[in-house]
Design an enzyme around this catalytic site. Structure first.
Site, PDB file in Angstrom:
ATOM      1  N   ASN A  64     -29.335 -23.791   1.566  1.00 18.58           N
ATOM      2  CA  ASN A  64     -28.780 -23.862   2.963  1.00 18.58           C
ATOM      3  C   ASN A  64     -29.626 -25.262   3.422  1.00 18.58           C
ATOM      4  O   ASN A  64     -29.109 -25.802   4.741  1.00 18.58           O
ATOM      5  CB  ASN A  64     -28.894 -22.974   3.626  1.00 18.58           C
ATOM      6  CG  ASN A  64     -30.196 -22.498   4.381  1.00 18.58           C
ATOM      7  OD1 ASN A  64     -31.199 -22.754   3.822  1.00 18.58           O
ATOM      8  ND2 ASN A  64     -30.126 -21.939   5.846  1.00 18.58           N
ATOM      9  N   ARG A  90     -15.217  -4.349   0.163  1.00 23.79           N
ATOM     10  CA  ARG A  90     -14.033  -4.075   0.040  1.00 23.79           C
ATOM     11  C   ARG A  90     -13.519  -4.322  -1.464  1.00 23.79           C
ATOM     12  O   ARG A  90     -12.796  -3.741  -2.266  1.00 23.79           O
ATOM     13  CB  ARG A  90     -13.134  -5.035   1.106  1.00 23.79           C
ATOM     14  CG  ARG A  90     -11.715  -4.836   0.856  1.00 23.79           C
ATOM     15  CD  ARG A  90     -11.033  -5.900   1.707  1.00 23.79           C
ATOM     16  NE  ARG A  90     -11.312  -7.203   1.741  1.00 23.79           N
ATOM     17  CZ  ARG A  90     -10.758  -8.220   2.243  1.00 23.79           C
ATOM     18  NH1 ARG A  90      -9.982  -7.996   3.337  1.00 23.79           N
ATOM     19  NH2 ARG A  90     -11.161  -9.542   2.229  1.00 23.79           N
ATOM     20  N   THR A  91     -13.906  -5.662  -1.871  1.00 24.33           N
ATOM     21  CA  THR A  91     -13.637  -5.843  -3.288  1.00 24.33           C
ATOM     22  C   THR A  91     -14.763  -5.612  -4.234  1.00 24.33           C
ATOM     23  O   THR A  91     -15.642  -6.220  -4.300  1.00 24.33           O
ATOM     24  CB  THR A  91     -13.386  -7.351  -3.678  1.00 24.33           C
ATOM     25  OG1 THR A  91     -12.376  -7.705  -2.796  1.00 24.33           O
ATOM     26  CG2 THR A  91     -12.767  -7.551  -4.756  1.00 24.33           C
ATOM     27  N   LEU A 118     -23.375 -24.393  15.494  1.00 21.76           N
ATOM     28  CA  LEU A 118     -24.305 -24.596  16.846  1.00 21.76           C
ATOM     29  C   LEU A 118     -25.382 -25.241  16.210  1.00 21.76           C
ATOM     30  O   LEU A 118     -26.385 -25.666  17.036  1.00 21.76           O
ATOM     31  CB  LEU A 118     -24.558 -23.056  17.136  1.00 21.76           C
ATOM     32  CG  LEU A 118     -23.372 -22.157  17.674  1.00 21.76           C
ATOM     33  CD1 LEU A 118     -24.111 -20.911  18.133  1.00 21.76           C
ATOM     34  CD2 LEU A 118     -23.228 -22.929  19.164  1.00 21.76           C
ATOM     35  N   SER A 119     -25.805 -25.659  15.032  1.00 22.03           N
ATOM     36  CA  SER A 119     -26.911 -26.243  14.323  1.00 22.03           C
ATOM     37  C   SER A 119     -27.061 -27.520  15.220  1.00 22.03           C
ATOM     38  O   SER A 119     -28.521 -27.652  15.494  1.00 22.03           O
ATOM     39  CB  SER A 119     -26.614 -26.440  12.667  1.00 22.03           C
ATOM     40  OG  SER A 119     -26.674 -25.191  12.183  1.00 22.03           O
ATOM     41  N   LYS A 144     -22.978 -23.947  -0.039  1.00 24.12           N
ATOM     42  CA  LYS A 144     -24.321 -23.401  -0.407  1.00 24.12           C
ATOM     43  C   LYS A 144     -24.629 -23.248  -1.801  1.00 24.12           C
ATOM     44  O   LYS A 144     -25.652 -23.632  -2.317  1.00 24.12           O
ATOM     45  CB  LYS A 144     -24.448 -22.364   0.500  1.00 24.12           C
ATOM     46  CG  LYS A 144     -24.558 -22.356   1.929  1.00 24.12           C
ATOM     47  CD  LYS A 144     -25.196 -21.010   2.636  1.00 24.12           C
ATOM     48  CE  LYS A 144     -24.970 -21.403   4.080  1.00 24.12           C
ATOM     49  NZ  LYS A 144     -25.722 -20.132   4.757  1.00 24.12           N
ATOM     50  N   ASP A 189     -32.144 -18.924   4.806  1.00 26.73           N
ATOM     51  CA  ASP A 189     -31.271 -17.635   5.393  1.00 26.73           C
ATOM     52  C   ASP A 189     -31.933 -16.447   5.349  1.00 26.73           C
ATOM     53  O   ASP A 189     -32.024 -15.683   6.318  1.00 26.73           O
ATOM     54  CB  ASP A 189     -29.975 -17.610   4.651  1.00 26.73           C
ATOM     55  CG  ASP A 189     -28.933 -18.715   5.023  1.00 26.73           C
ATOM     56  OD1 ASP A 189     -29.453 -19.401   6.292  1.00 26.73           O
ATOM     57  OD2 ASP A 189     -28.015 -19.251   4.335  1.00 26.73           O
ATOM     58  N   GLY A 249     -26.583 -11.919  15.232  1.00 31.04           N
ATOM     59  CA  GLY A 249     -26.942 -12.859  14.496  1.00 31.04           C
ATOM     60  C   GLY A 249     -27.632 -14.063  14.859  1.00 31.04           C
ATOM     61  O   GLY A 249     -27.942 -14.863  14.194  1.00 31.04           O
ATOM     62  N   ALA A 301     -23.114 -14.542   2.623  1.00 29.15           N
ATOM     63  CA  ALA A 301     -24.071 -14.097   3.625  1.00 29.15           C
ATOM     64  C   ALA A 301     -24.898 -12.870   3.004  1.00 29.15           C
ATOM     65  O   ALA A 301     -26.087 -12.803   3.441  1.00 29.15           O
ATOM     66  CB  ALA A 301     -23.510 -13.761   4.924  1.00 29.15           C
TER      67      ALA A 301
HETATM   68  P1  ATR Z   1     -19.631 -15.480   3.788  1.00 31.65           P
HETATM   69  O1  ATR Z   1     -20.342 -16.630   3.100  1.00 31.65           O
HETATM   70  O2  ATR Z   1     -19.724 -15.416   5.254  1.00 31.65           O
HETATM   71  O3  ATR Z   1     -20.220 -14.253   3.414  1.00 31.65           O
HETATM   72  P2  ATR Z   1     -17.526 -14.946   2.102  1.00 31.65           P
HETATM   73  O4  ATR Z   1     -18.335 -15.193   0.950  1.00 31.65           O
HETATM   74  O5  ATR Z   1     -16.051 -15.326   2.080  1.00 31.65           O
HETATM   75  O6  ATR Z   1     -18.021 -15.486   3.447  1.00 31.65           O
HETATM   76  O7  ATR Z   1     -17.603 -13.310   2.140  1.00 31.65           O
HETATM   77  C1  ATR Z   1     -16.885 -12.492   3.269  1.00 31.65           C
HETATM   78  C2  ATR Z   1     -16.911 -11.127   3.150  1.00 31.65           C
HETATM   79  O8  ATR Z   1     -16.418 -10.473   4.289  1.00 31.65           O
HETATM   80  C3  ATR Z   1     -16.741 -10.623   1.707  1.00 31.65           C
HETATM   81  O9  ATR Z   1     -17.613  -9.440   1.546  1.00 31.65           O
HETATM   82  C4  ATR Z   1     -15.360  -9.979   2.103  1.00 31.65           C
HETATM   83  O10 ATR Z   1     -14.989  -8.956   1.451  1.00 31.65           O
HETATM   84  P3  ATR Z   1     -14.133  -9.159  -0.030  1.00 31.65           P
HETATM   85  O11 ATR Z   1     -15.235 -10.047  -0.962  1.00 31.65           O
HETATM   86  O12 ATR Z   1     -13.710  -8.088  -0.427  1.00 31.65           O
HETATM   87  O13 ATR Z   1     -13.146 -10.332   0.359  1.00 31.65           O
HETATM   88  C5  ATR Z   1     -15.555  -9.505   3.446  1.00 31.65           C
HETATM   89  N1  ATR Z   1     -14.375  -9.388   4.338  1.00 31.65           N
HETATM   90  C6  ATR Z   1     -13.611 -10.302   4.889  1.00 31.65           C
HETATM   91  N2  ATR Z   1     -12.545  -9.684   5.573  1.00 31.65           N
HETATM   92  C7  ATR Z   1     -12.695  -8.288   5.432  1.00 31.65           C
HETATM   93  C8  ATR Z   1     -11.888  -7.205   5.718  1.00 31.65           C
HETATM   94  N3  ATR Z   1     -10.751  -7.273   6.513  1.00 31.65           N
HETATM   95  N4  ATR Z   1     -12.217  -6.177   5.436  1.00 31.65           N
HETATM   96  C9  ATR Z   1     -13.427  -5.763   4.759  1.00 31.65           C
HETATM   97  N5  ATR Z   1     -14.019  -6.836   4.467  1.00 31.65           N
HETATM   98  C10 ATR Z   1     -13.764  -7.997   4.733  1.00 31.65           C
END
Ligand code: ATR
Length: 300
Positions: free
Chosen positions: A103, A167-168, A32-33, A82, A117, A259, A146
């Site tokens: 950014n 998650r990770t 959208l930028s 970024k 950001d 957002g 983000a």
């Molecule tokens: P961005 O720059 O938009 O933050 P990113 O660096 O790929 O994109 O990060 C995506 C985030 O969404 C991560 O925290 C990711 O978790 P993982 O590090 O475990 O991958 C999270 N995310 C994406 N899909 C997810 C899911 N199905 N459940 C929980 N967390 C999710």
């Protein structure tokens, strides 16, 4: 006859003096930028044009070089550039150094990398809640790019604790280590995204930085019923009618924000760096909401 500045798309005629701005991303078509910046430029009658550029990671150095050679005045960067841009800059702002990501680039004699950001995140939050986040504890879901800006911005506030749930879990731990030099009071607490174990009842602000919700999924594991009644839910994803998370939070009677405000505020800060003009933020936000509603009606 002068055009209506909020008519879109307006014809872009350009001239021999039109200055170039843009955004690099992969993908980029959804961004959208260009709409935000061209609306603001048009409204303020500034002789610039802002274009989207599809730049793949392997071509980023050449794209930066080429843009500069062509006389471009500045560009934004979105996923996945970024962090890679940091090494390509001649100089970095404090926010870019603190965040480890760029950014916004201004191209003068030197390439200067900025990060707007974190400013966008806080400015949008304070539009809704000028008192936030005083003291208080924040729960951030996600530890990707983000989250990096959000954590960086929150460390500049008086927030008491930042629970960083991912998650990770190793990614949350790595982000906490990255920020450790700026986190002398050890406010960042990395943790796994295990719903039952998160401190929902302690937090005054919940921030979703995960990419979940971008495509309308509702599967983000949350326990909103455990949040205090005055907690604020901030999803940095945006959607025409809020996001699955903000809708769910409203159902629980919680105050929410998506957002869109952050997107416009980070753009406004970049716009100012390039043009030294204030972006008409409220008018742009209204326009984006109207546009999103029109798109949704068309789709229904
Ligand atoms: P961005 O720059 O938009 O933050 P990113 O660096 O790929 O994109 O990060 C995506 C985030 O969404 C991560 O925290 C990711 O978790 P993982 O590090 O475990 O991958 C999270 N995310 C994406 N899909 C997810 C899911 N199905 N459940 C929980 N967390 C999710």
């Amino acid at each position: 006859m002068r055009h209506d500045p909020f008519q879109w798309p307006k014809p872009c005629l350009g001239s021999g003096t039109t200055k170039l701005l843009g955004v690099f991303g992969d993908p980029i078509a959804h961004s959208l930028s260009p709409i935000i910046h061209n609306l603001a430029l048009s409204r303020l009658d500034l002789d610039y044009h802002y274009l989207p550029f599809h730049v793949t990671p392997e071509h980023l150095p050449q794209a930066v070089h080429g843009f500069r050679i062509l006389g471009g005045r500045g560009f934004n960067a979105t996923v996945p550039h970024k962090e890679a841009l940091v090494a390509l800059m001649d100089d970095l702002s404090d926010a870019a150094i603190r965040t480890g990501a760029v950014n916004t680039v201004s191209c003068q004699d030197r390439l200067i990398g900025h990060n707007t950001d974190g400013h966008g995140f806080l400015a949008a939050l304070r539009d809704m809640r000028p008192d936030f986040p005083q003291g208080g504890k924040v729960l951030i879901l996600g530890a990707g790019g983000a989250a990096r800006s959000v954590v960086s911005a929150l460390l500049e506030t008086s927030v008491e604790a930042i629970f960083l749930a991912n998650r990770t879990v190793e990614r949350a731990q790595a982000l906490a280590r990255f920020f450790a030099p700026h986190d002398t009071q050890r406010r960042i607490q990395p943790m796994a995204l295990a719903v039952d174990q998160l401190p929902w009842d302690e937090v005054t602000l919940l921030v979703n930085t995960t990419s979940l919700g971008l495509k309308g999924e509702t599967t983000l594991p949350v326990a909103l019923h455990r949040l205090p009644a005055d907690a604020f839910v901030y999803d940095i994803v945006y959607g025409p009618q809020g996001t699955p998370l903000t809708r769910l939070a409203q159902h629980h009677g919680l105050q929410t924000m998506d957002g869109m405000g952050m997107l416009v505020h980070q753009a406004a800060a970049a716009f100012y760096l390039w043009t030294q003009h204030e972006m008409p933020i409220a008018a742009i936000q209204d326009h984006l909401r109207q546009r999103a509603n029109a798109d949704r009606q068309k789709a229904d």
